[in-house]
Design an enzyme around this catalytic site. Sequence first.
Site, PDB file in Angstrom:
ATOM      1  N   ILE A  46     -13.247   9.523 -12.585  1.00 38.67           N
ATOM      2  CA  ILE A  46     -11.713   9.162 -12.800  1.00 38.67           C
ATOM      3  C   ILE A  46     -11.919   7.543 -12.957  1.00 38.67           C
ATOM      4  CG2 ILE A  46     -11.161  11.481 -11.642  1.00 38.67           C
ATOM      5  CD1 ILE A  46     -10.378   9.968  -9.256  1.00 38.67           C
ATOM      6  N   ALA A  87      -9.815  12.666  -2.769  1.00 41.18           N
ATOM      7  CA  ALA A  87     -10.187  12.635  -1.276  1.00 41.18           C
ATOM      8  C   ALA A  87     -11.304  11.563  -0.627  1.00 41.18           C
ATOM      9  CB  ALA A  87     -10.470  14.073  -0.609  1.00 41.18           C
ATOM     10  N   ARG A  89     -14.257  11.774  -1.806  1.00 41.80           N
ATOM     11  CA  ARG A  89     -15.314  12.443  -1.592  1.00 41.80           C
ATOM     12  C   ARG A  89     -16.596  12.569  -2.574  1.00 41.80           C
ATOM     13  NH1 ARG A  89     -15.262  17.271  -4.693  1.00 41.80           N
ATOM     14  NH2 ARG A  89     -16.180  18.623  -3.171  1.00 41.80           N
ATOM     15  N   GLU A 287     -10.051   5.489  -1.187  1.00 39.50           N
ATOM     16  CA  GLU A 287      -8.619   5.630  -0.378  1.00 39.50           C
ATOM     17  C   GLU A 287      -8.427   4.581   0.866  1.00 39.50           C
ATOM     18  OE1 GLU A 287      -6.813   9.643  -0.550  1.00 39.50           O
ATOM     19  OE2 GLU A 287      -8.951   9.971  -0.216  1.00 39.50           O
TER      20      GLU A 287
END
Lengths: 339, 624
Positions: A46, A87, A89, A287
């Site tokens: 992404i 997240a 992750r 994040e």
Amino acid sequence: MARMRGRGMAACWYGIARTATVDRAAAWAEIDDGGSAKIVTGVTEIGEGILTVLAQIAAHEMGLKPEDVVIGDNDTARAPEAAHAGATRQTYMIGNVVALASREARGKLVEVLAKMWEVEPSTIRTGNGFVWAENTNHKITMGKAVECCKQRGVVPVGSATFGTDTTGLDGTDGAGRPWQAYVFGCQVAEVEVDTVTGEVQVLGMWAAHDVGRAVNPKGVEGQIEGGIVQAIGQALMEDYELSNGHTTTPGFAKYILPTSLDVPMMNSIIVEDPDPIGPLGVKGIGEPAMVPTIPAIMNAIYDAVGVRITSLPATPEKVLMAIREKQQRENQMAVQAAE
Amino acid sequence: MAELQIKATVNGRKISRSAQPSQRLLDFIRDDLNLTGNKEGCGAGECGTCSVFVDGVLMKSCLLPVAKAQGTQIDTIESLAKTGELSVLQKAFHKAGASQCGYCIPGMVMAATAALRSNPFADREEIKERLGGNICRCTGYQKIFDAVELARDVQNGRLPATMLDGIDAEQGDYIGKNVSRIDAPSKVSGKLKYAGDMLMPDMLHVHVLRSPHAHARILSIDTSAAQAMEGVEGVITSADVPGEDGFGVFVHDQPVMARDKVRYVGEAVAAVAAEDPLIARRAAAAIKVVYEPLPAVFSAEDALRPGAPVVHAYAPDNITKHIPIRVGDVEAGLAESDLVIEENYETQAIEHAYLEPEAGLAYVDHDGVVVVISPSQNITHHRHMLAKIIAKPIAKVRFIMSPVGGGFGGKEDMIYQGMLALLAMKTGRPVRLVFTREESIASTAKRHPSKTTLRMGLMRDGRIRAVAFRMIADGGAYGLSTEGVMRKAAILGAGPYVIPNLQMDTIGVYTNNTPSGAFRSFGALQTQFATESHLDIACERLGLDPFEIRRINMMRDGATTHTKQKLKSVSIGRVLDAAEKASGWEKGVSGQRNGRGDLNGEGLRPAVALGARFVGDTKQEAAE
Ligand code: FES
Ligand code: FES
């Protein structure tokens, strides 16, 4: 008073991967003809650089070069589940599971070669497209090694699954194990506040973040820099506004985003406190990178001009108003003191 | 209007094509010539993703009517690496790690190319200035500046061309190395196809009709006029949903299209698939919806008041999710504190503003599998939800994740994929939907705006004794990720500090505002903003340095978190030390120090870069 500078700092912590639920991911790996490799897993890029990270991990684990690793398209009908791209992750969940699947594929190949060369599997080394046995003259290319496997009826493949040991939260007191890996960060902001216009310019940011283990340091920096600038947007200018449910900021002419002119000098310091649970020691950065930025900036504004902005964004009008109010308060106090 | 015959030279080749006068140059390039390297990020001249050269001059092609192309020489991003070899600047973008999602990159490369053409010796400040019309949401720009400087120096012979090469790791140890991004060449050259760049044979175009009301009952929807229009192949409303109509990350409270009532402005009400985008738009406008407006609620506080309009019948109190965390006895802790500080904090709604607006395609394959291609951040979950919505077994639903032009959480919601699937099923043809920027802003999730009240009790020596933290967040009209955001906000909000008495409440509330959803940093940003600001206030009151108060209170190895989880290694001390040292931190109580120290002293941080807008004034200030 015209232009005042201040410095401020803030710390943060963050949990890696899905929150208060069991997270999981799977991957398939194959050392392919010609000494290349295929990785198939249900998640894709992404923008954070996960494809490169996975190629590095697979190359590292299987003894190839990253450019020889092909990562399959992400497709629910063709790839094993790796759940979502979010997240913080990806490196943790997918990176670790790709390492495990790659190790299994490598193990199959090593087993064949150990038999062929009559050596212990533990003496076999792989790297940069070659396979060799320590303290022997045996050294062949990975392409040749795959050929040897196939002649013996073995396709070197591996698959793996990686899950977290986590729980939900108690509904009354919140007790639970939401994550198995935590990261910490700290940022220092230096700002200049124009006391005539109220405009705040962030001049410098110093960001120290624990990422477990950085697979690609430049990629980590990219996440930190991108996070900081997004946070500067929220800190100083961005505001999605509504009037009776209708947006009054319908396009980029009204919804103001940070541009190249709003960017401070950003300095990233990568701290590595390896995760003891996963096979790679990696954690994450996406994040947490933007969590300490805003309070660090607000604290720096306070240091510069003595006004505390508690409601975002700190627009020039808001800062100016706060400065004026502070002056009025001080003037009144001076008058009272004189009386 | 009469058709135009456009004759021009595009990327070195002569073309002659008919075009509609209403077309923009960008449409002509992307749709008619299928040169999809340059993107449409905003369609309004604000983002620069559409930048091309017209007779050698950098232009935003979304602002130019196609007629302006007549007789000109047009160069798109595809012109830069025509032979297959990347230009020096493209290589430098690759080497410097200047691309992330890549969506802004073609326009950025064009603007940077123009910058170095105008001034081959441009310094960093000039480069910033010249890239000022191009937005990048991912990179923070720094690596882009690095790339342009690298290209400049290689072009000028100040650096050898080998500086553009990749790295070769010794012994095959690739972990911890700056391997150049493997996806960068496809991004800097514009070759990578995002969903909005993809075509399928026989493809239809989708347009969505959206709600003009924040809260209204739908009395009737008449699609007959739309359906009768030539070129219209399918119109759908909630009546076309065969299965369980609901999606969301935690609660499935949002129908694919509004069912019985609309809950926010911009909510999808119906969708049309037609032969071209214009027909689809006209047909959507011909759908007649009769609404009965209902009282609406526009703030979380109002929504919590007794008698407030109810947004969802299942939640009569308008509470989407309340997450409590309790440790010790907070009132006793506050009572025994030497100092109690109370403050309110507010954060605003934020748009993700990924440069790629939502887009997707769907078709039904030869085996009857419904396939959706979109930049979804969660194809696994979307597959589960869509299977229920269209009442098919999971194996008959297939999601393919197209390259994501920025997500930041905003593409976790299945906001349009359901409509695509239904239209592909209804028409039997491939369908494609591309959001405009305005549609993307008005209809998709935002960061939760929040209001926090924070009371913190401290001892004179700086130790935190108790924290009472209450945040109310506006989740908007649908649940999306609100539950998860409240959870993360609660778990992390009080910070990595030892707090013997803690009362934490985060409450997500339904309103008739644009829904709030997942956004990078997911609730932790709002709550830690409050806590970290509060600690600075405490410093001032207690006469402490900001780093000191955090060291006094920080969790250490083996600490127990606020959710009573035992941690092993805790690195907060290390990151505090690292940031303090690197920044050349000047110790002292904030706001009470005497001016700034020397920023350029030995062993201190590098000199700060002033934003370009301050250049000029700086010198004057230095002289003062
Ligand atoms: S400036 Fe043309 S699409 Fe944004
Ligand atoms: S890389 Fe610039 S917008 Fe994503």
